[in-house]
Design an enzyme around this catalytic site. Structure first.
Site, mmCIF file in Angstrom:
data_model
loop_
_atom_site.group_PDB
_atom_site.id
_atom_site.type_symbol
_atom_site.label_atom_id
_atom_site.label_comp_id
_atom_site.label_asym_id
_atom_site.label_seq_id
_atom_site.Cartn_x
_atom_site.Cartn_y
_atom_site.Cartn_z
ATOM 1 N N ARG A 73 0.809 -1.031 0.038
ATOM 2 C CA ARG A 73 -0.164 -0.051 0.154
ATOM 3 C C ARG A 73 0.890 1.198 0.057
ATOM 4 O O ARG A 73 1.921 1.155 0.491
ATOM 5 C CB ARG A 73 -1.033 -0.078 1.082
ATOM 6 C CG ARG A 73 -1.909 1.221 1.271
ATOM 7 C CD ARG A 73 -2.721 1.482 2.623
ATOM 8 N NE ARG A 73 -3.594 2.501 2.411
ATOM 9 C CZ ARG A 73 -4.229 3.050 3.506
ATOM 10 N NH1 ARG A 73 -4.181 2.555 4.690
ATOM 11 N NH2 ARG A 73 -4.961 4.224 3.265
ATOM 12 N N HIS A 74 0.291 2.082 -0.551
ATOM 13 C CA HIS A 74 0.971 3.846 -0.569
ATOM 14 C C HIS A 74 1.400 4.109 0.739
ATOM 15 O O HIS A 74 0.642 3.625 1.987
ATOM 16 C CB HIS A 74 0.259 4.688 -1.273
ATOM 17 C CG HIS A 74 -0.922 4.740 -0.683
ATOM 18 N ND1 HIS A 74 -1.375 5.574 0.466
ATOM 19 C CD2 HIS A 74 -2.324 4.438 -1.157
ATOM 20 C CE1 HIS A 74 -2.538 5.508 0.666
ATOM 21 N NE2 HIS A 74 -3.243 4.833 -0.509
ATOM 22 N N ARG A 114 -0.856 9.934 3.476
ATOM 23 C CA ARG A 114 -1.427 10.709 2.581
ATOM 24 C C ARG A 114 -2.236 11.683 3.033
ATOM 25 O O ARG A 114 -2.711 11.494 4.330
ATOM 26 C CB ARG A 114 -2.055 10.091 1.583
ATOM 27 C CG ARG A 114 -3.172 8.989 1.824
ATOM 28 C CD ARG A 114 -4.266 8.986 0.855
ATOM 29 N NE ARG A 114 -5.231 7.898 1.228
ATOM 30 C CZ ARG A 114 -6.351 8.040 2.250
ATOM 31 N NH1 ARG A 114 -6.284 9.231 2.763
ATOM 32 N NH2 ARG A 114 -7.129 7.187 2.420
ATOM 33 N N ARG A 158 0.012 9.129 -5.728
ATOM 34 C CA ARG A 158 0.421 8.687 -4.376
ATOM 35 C C ARG A 158 0.987 7.299 -4.474
ATOM 36 O O ARG A 158 2.026 6.950 -3.778
ATOM 37 C CB ARG A 158 -0.507 8.771 -3.208
ATOM 38 C CG ARG A 158 -1.885 7.778 -3.301
ATOM 39 C CD ARG A 158 -2.821 7.955 -2.305
ATOM 40 N NE ARG A 158 -4.028 7.154 -2.511
ATOM 41 C CZ ARG A 158 -5.041 7.865 -3.174
ATOM 42 N NH1 ARG A 158 -5.095 8.991 -3.488
ATOM 43 N NH2 ARG A 158 -6.069 6.945 -3.211
ATOM 44 N N ASP A 176 -5.013 0.168 -0.074
ATOM 45 C CA ASP A 176 -5.200 -0.767 0.919
ATOM 46 C C ASP A 176 -6.266 -1.827 0.358
ATOM 47 O O ASP A 176 -6.163 -2.733 0.762
ATOM 48 C CB ASP A 176 -5.970 -0.163 2.184
ATOM 49 C CG ASP A 176 -7.096 0.996 1.686
ATOM 50 O OD1 ASP A 176 -7.176 0.982 0.458
ATOM 51 O OD2 ASP A 176 -7.330 1.732 2.768
#
Length: 464
Positions: A10-11, A14, A79, A258
């Site tokens: 996952r990034h 943010r 992102r 996610d």
């Protein structure tokens, strides 16, 4: 020894994706805009890259980037693209000046691949009509509605204090996500955010995750293509006699959201119902044991190992092993893993069909129906105008049936056999091996040709 690894992460941290109307911190509080990777998020992934380097060392992945070692795919979202770049900056941090393209810059450019969101069936949430239909049915189910009625007063209170026109179980995540972002960046929270409110919002958000990712049809539409792609890469490696994988990459990384991490955990039957945190990662590794008393590998010693990294900021950066229920142990024999995966994956060629809503036609069927309707209307008109007698109409119908039967015969791929001198029918093999698995007898050792992977006769999955 590791042969290859898949990483889905996952990034990082943010800014909020959406902001409820009464929040004191609107879009102007976030200089880069909404849904953008923050400096905290960049550092999360840089640290994860360093963690991955510690896990895989320099034997498995060379110190300097080589396109034959790693391939990175990201969703077409800023992102996730920036998270992938931050991750690679940590994984391939050039300690020595001679390894840098510019001695003044401790970084080297490394490609990150992506496709437009509308075309991405691997990671992004594309417009899948059947998925939306199933999700709507789920939210109307008795179980979900019972919970909604139990928390109806709380949900109505949230609509009142946030200024949102409507709050449902499906969008409570917007509120808790907004609050999490504010708290992570030391922004003040509204007075109505009490421990009880936070607990209820977290509970409803967790229930939403459980409902959507414990649902087998939903998880297959969400992660089936990704699982298929991973199995395809594994097949390429196990049928290549050299240590170097046939595809050229030792590591294939996917930078997503996610939802991607949760869907993969779910389709592997190990999801715990908790939303994956920022910079969490699933590692699916392919290994091979050496035969006892020999320096050579045994053909049946391939196995996979599943790891989950859900913390990269507090020094707890060791991924922990996860036991897949279908395997019963951390080191899962490849044949056993493939047998389980065959019932879960979704071939890319079948995705469009699987995403059609029930009761709808494909584009080809719709066009055929339109043409047939227009033809029938023309016949009706001609009969009314006395251009066709009843006998002529019957003969025309018989001719249509005969032509249709010829077309159906052609669809069976009639092939002229030059050796025997007659036409023989060759059945077209279905692309979806998962369907074939379900037709096979349970007594079949593996259920499908793919699972007999040690025979070495199976072609590249793209040719199935």
């Amino acid at each position: 020894a590791e042969y290859m690894g898949h990483i889905v992460y996952r990034h990082g941290d943010r800014s909020p994706v959406k902001i409820f109307p009464t929040n004191a911190h609107q879009a102007s509080a976030w200089p880069m805009g909404l849904g953008q990777l923050t400096e905290i998020g960049m550092n999360m992934h840089f640290h994860m890259g360093r963690c991955l380097r510690a896990i895989y060392g320099y034997n498995f992945l060379k110190e300097v980037y080589n396109r034959r070692d790693i391939s990175v795919r990201s969703t077409d979202v800023e992102r996730t693209l920036m998270s992938a770049e931050s991750n690679l900056a940590g994984l391939y941090y050039p300690e020595n000046e001679e390894d840098r393209f510019n001695p003044l810059v401790a970084w080297n450019p490394i490609p990150v691949h992506t496709v437009p969101q509308a075309e991405d069936i691997l990671l992004a949430e594309t417009k899948c009509v059947r998925y939306n239909q199933l999700e709507e049915e789920l939210m109307k189910s008795k179980e979900v509605q019972d919970v909604f009625h139990r928390y109806e007063g709380f949900v109505n209170h949230m609509a009142s204090v946030t200024g949102l026109p409507k709050v449902t179980l499906d969008n409570t995540w917007e509120i808790i996500d907004n609050l999490i972002c504010d708290r992570a960046h030391n922004l003040s929270l509204p007075e109505w955010v009490t421990p009880g409110v936070w607990r209820n919002l977290s509970l409803l958000d967790s229930l939403d995750w459980r409902w959507k990712y414990f649902n087998v049809p939903l998880r297959r539409l969400r992660a089936g293509v990704l699982l298929y792609t991973m199995v395809e890469h594994i097949h390429n490696v196990t049928h290549h006699r050299d240590r170097q994988p046939a595809t050229g990459q030792r590591v294939i990384a996917y930078s997503g959201h996610d939802t991607d991490v949760a869907a993969l955990l779910s389709i592997l039957d190990v999801f715990n119902g908790l939303p994956p945190p920022y910079a969490s990662a699933v590692l699916l590794e392919l290994h091979r044991r050496k035969a006892a008393g020999s320096s050579r590998h045994a053909d049946d010693d391939w196995f996979v190992r599943l790891l989950y990294l859900n913390e990269t900021t507090s020094g707890n950066d060791e991924p922990f092993p996860v036991v897949m229920p279908a395997c019963g142990s951390v080191d899962c024999p490849l044949s056993q893993f493939l047998k389980f995966a065959a019932g879960e994956w979704l071939a890319p060629a079948d995705y469009a069909k699987a995403c059609r809503a029930l009761g709808t036609q494909s584009e080809a069927d719709r066009k055929f129906s339109e043409r047939f309707y227009n033809f029938s209307q023309l016949l009706k008109q001609r009969m009314q105008e006395k251009y066709l007698t009843e006998k002529q109409f019957v003969l025309l119908v018989i001719m249509c049936i005969f032509v249709c039967s010829l077309l159906l015969g052609a669809a069976c791929c009639v092939r002229f056999d030059e050796d025997s001198g007659f036409c023989g029918v060759r059945l077209v093999r279905r692309q979806s091996i998962a369907r074939n698995v379900r037709r096979r007898s349970p007594d079949d050792e593996f259920g499908t040709a793919l699972l007999a992977h040690q025979d070495g006769e199976l072609k590249n999955p793209s040719e199935w």
